[in-house]
Design an enzyme around this catalytic site. Structure first.
Site, short mmCIF file in Angstrom:
data_model
loop_
_atom_site.label_atom_id
_atom_site.label_comp_id
_atom_site.label_asym_id
_atom_site.label_seq_id
_atom_site.Cartn_x
_atom_site.Cartn_y
_atom_site.Cartn_z
N ASP A 192 0.86 -1.18 0.00
CA ASP A 192 0.00 0.00 0.00
C ASP A 192 0.89 1.23 0.00
OD1 ASP A 192 -1.77 2.17 0.77
OD2 ASP A 192 -3.22 0.62 1.34
N ARG A 236 -11.65 -2.77 -8.88
CA ARG A 236 -12.10 -2.08 -10.09
C ARG A 236 -11.48 -2.77 -11.30
NH1 ARG A 236 -15.65 -0.53 -7.53
NH2 ARG A 236 -16.33 1.60 -7.06
N GLU A 295 -17.06 -2.63 -18.33
CA GLU A 295 -18.35 -3.18 -17.92
C GLU A 295 -19.44 -2.28 -18.51
OE1 GLU A 295 -18.68 -3.50 -13.67
OE2 GLU A 295 -16.86 -4.72 -13.49
N HIS A 322 -19.51 -8.49 -11.06
CA HIS A 322 -19.32 -7.33 -10.16
C HIS A 322 -20.29 -7.40 -8.98
CE1 HIS A 322 -17.99 -2.82 -10.07
NE2 HIS A 322 -18.08 -3.33 -8.85
N GLY A 326 -19.32 -7.42 -3.52
CA GLY A 326 -19.81 -6.68 -2.36
C GLY A 326 -21.30 -6.76 -2.14
N TYR A 327 -21.97 -7.69 -2.83
CA TYR A 327 -23.43 -7.69 -2.88
C TYR A 327 -24.11 -8.53 -1.80
CZ TYR A 327 -24.56 -5.05 -7.11
OH TYR A 327 -24.77 -4.05 -8.03
#
Length: 375
Positions: free
Chosen positions: A146, A208, A237, A254, A257-258
């Protein structure tokens, strides 16, 4: 006051109607006639929010029920005096559990123990830090990359990307999409990085799509590069590369996170931010919104091992359930978005209470995010 909300934001209509008149609209694209007379706009990542969308409208607040904000021109919003709020960390737990599900599937398929692997985490923010904590709780060696945090002198040991690529068995990306500047992440995984990556590695992208150069990745795989690849995000996308989808081990639309919890957190965070903006601060108890899960309690007899853990994780969520539907319909226009819009309800591990007769197992499951009860 007229408030537009994305039709796929759970609980949005019920919450925002406390603040004004609510109209649910599709997010891709936002109907321009709906913007007429609207005061606030609540979106997800499928909506590009910029001057082209909002110039000449009466919108004075924008909220995105997502952690990422690269779909929003927040500089332009600031110049126009339009309030803005995102939902940082709302789906971090969901993405972590997606990564675990994928790794456990590969461990089962390829006959390895996750504890024996070294996982390189690129981007150690809301998602990466949680993933690191859970992997370490399981005894997995992790390497962190990072650069912004390293330059700030944060109290972690950070690895240069080029060294991490050589050392890690798994590379998993959790960075924002920065298209330029000192911390550019656009095409971070490019021809050079992929060439340096030893054969037999696992590459995961659930942040992403353009963080991984999809053209370079396809080129490497077509030339015989031996990688196991998990892609939840694509470049571009929704028109993803069908040849690339055919070559990856796991491909999903995608949805990392759903979870229902993650979506609900996103909605509640922007609701609370907007109510604060209006000078009418309100808070929402997430548990009060969520329904009972299909499986809410289970008993674990004896000590927890990695095989039992995999079965527990996959009882709540098995990533393969999202891979097969995408492959069936990816060549059909509009199906990528349809899969996201009509996504089957998915819960987080915390929705399952595991009754344990072994204290050490209960402690480990708690660290991993399950609810537990010691018998």
């Amino acid at each position: 006051m007229k408030i537009l909300v994305d039709e796929n934001m759970p609980y949005a209509e019920a919450l925002f109607q406390q603040l004004g008149d609510v109209q649910a609209v599709p997010g891709r694209p936002i109907p321009l006639d709906a913007l007429a007379g609207a005061d606030a706009l609540m979106v997800r990542s499928v909506t590009k929010v910029n001057e082209a969308l909002l110039q000449g409208t009466s919108i004075r607040f924008v909220g995105t029920a997502t952690a990422g904000t690269d779909h929003v021109d927040d500089n332009w919003l600031q110049q126009q005096g339009i309030g803005f709020s995102a939902a940082p960390g709302c789906n971090a737990i969901a993405v972590v559990e997606y990564v675990f599900s994928a790794l456990m599937m590969m461990a089962e398929r390829d006959g390895f123990q996750l504890r024996d692997k070294t996982v390189g985490i690129i981007g150690v923010g809301n998602v990466g830090s949680r993933l690191n904590a859970r992997l370490q709780a399981l005894g997995v060696r992790t390497l962190l990359c990072d650069p912004p945090r390293a330059d700030r002198g944060d109290n972690e040991r950070f690895w240069p990307l080029e060294k991490l690529v050589r050392e890690a068995d798994v590379l998993t990306f959790h960075t924002p999409l920065n298209k330029n500047g000192p911390y550019q992440s656009l095409h971070m995984a490019d021809d050079e990085l992929l060439a340096a990556l030893p054969d037999g590695r696992i590459l995961i992208n659930a942040c992403r799509g353009a963080v991984v150069d999809n053209t370079a990745l396809l080129r490497a795989l077509e030339k015989g590069k031996k990688l196991s690849v998990v892609l939840d995000v694509w470049e571009p996308e929704p028109e993803l590369s069908l040849p690339l989808l055919a070559r990856v081990d796991i491909g999903t639309p995608h949805i990392a996170g759903y979870t229902l919890e993650g979506k609900a957190r996103g909605t509640t965070q922007v609701f609370e931010a907007f109510s604060q903006y209006l000078g009418q601060p309100q808070s929402v108890e997430l548990a009060s919104l969520l329904p009972q899960p299909e499986f809410s309690q289970l008993r674990l007899n004896g000590e927890l091992d990695e095989g039992k853990l995999k079965r527990l994780m996959h009882l709540v969520y098995d990533v393969r359930r999202d891979d097969a539907p995408l492959r069936r319909v990816a060549d059909q226009s509009g199906e990528f978005d349809r899969l996201r819009k009509h996504y089957q309800e998915r819960r987080e591990w915390s929705s399952l209470c595991v009754q344990c007769d072994d204290a050490a197992s209960a402690e480990l499951l708690q660290k991993l995010g399950f609810s537990t009860q010691l018998l």
